[in-house]
Scaffold this motif. Structure first.
Motif: not given
Length: 201
Positions: A14-18
């Motif tokens: 997964x890749x999650x912008x934070x």
């Protein structure tokens, strides 16, 4: 520090912008995480990242804007395979060369051609990095320690044996692919020492 000897191939889960940065989760079922603690370093495609979460054969790490700008990590997608290596311990064998995990820049695959049972790869690097790469010297490409066969301007060539192709993600790449490049630490220190000596004179 790392050695450039890949220990396992994982997959981006997964890749999650934070907050303007990026948090990635990596499925690392083939990497022994038993001796990895929160805060430990793991190289992902040659980029030193800090494990901020661990469990079920997976780890997560935050990737800063600076790292996204200097590497190919921001180009990854869920499902992509990545080279993995845990940080070097003092008692470990140094099978490759000293690799910091601090990527110097992004290069490109120029060509791949058969050469007996191995494959001859040619890469192009930014002009600013070319001076650090020398024939028979070392370079890390996507975290893999490689010996340089030949250098021609901004281009350099290496041979990859079947074992390296099986144990890394090079089989996923072709001409035009972008790769993380880390030049040999010794070359950078040698340049710095030379500059200091020249300044004294």
């Amino acid at each position: 520090m790392f050695t450039g000897i890949i220990q396992a191939v994982g997959r981006i889960a997964a890749l999650e912008p934070v907050g303007g940065d990026l948090r990635i989760a990596v499925d690392a079922a083939d990497l022994d995480l038993g001796d990895v603690a929160l805060g430990d370093s793991i190289a992902v495609n040659g980029v030193c990242l800090t494990a901020i979460a661990l469990g079920d054969g997976r780890f997560s790490a935050d990737v800063s804007t600076e790292t996204l700008n200097c590497t190919t990590l921001g180009e990854l997608a869920a499902g992509d395979r990545v080279n993995l290596e845990k940080a070097l311990r003092l008692a470990d064998r140094l099978g490759g060369h000293l690799v910091s995990g601090h990527v110097d820049g992004v290069g490109d695959v120029v060509s791949v051609a058969p050469d007996a049972r191995s494959l001859r790869w040619e890469f192009a690097v930014p002009e600013a990095l070319a001076r650090y790469i020398a024939a028979k010297g070392s370079v890390a490409v996507n975290g893999v320690s490689l010996t340089v066969n030949a250098v021609d301007g901004r281009r350099f060539g290496v041979n990859l044996i079947p074992h390296t192709m099986r144990q890394t993600t090079f089989g996923d790449l072709a001409a035009g692919a972008r790769v993380n490049i880390e030049v040999d630490l010794m070359a950078r220190y040698a340049e710095r020492l030379f500059e200091g000596k020249r300044g004294e004179e």
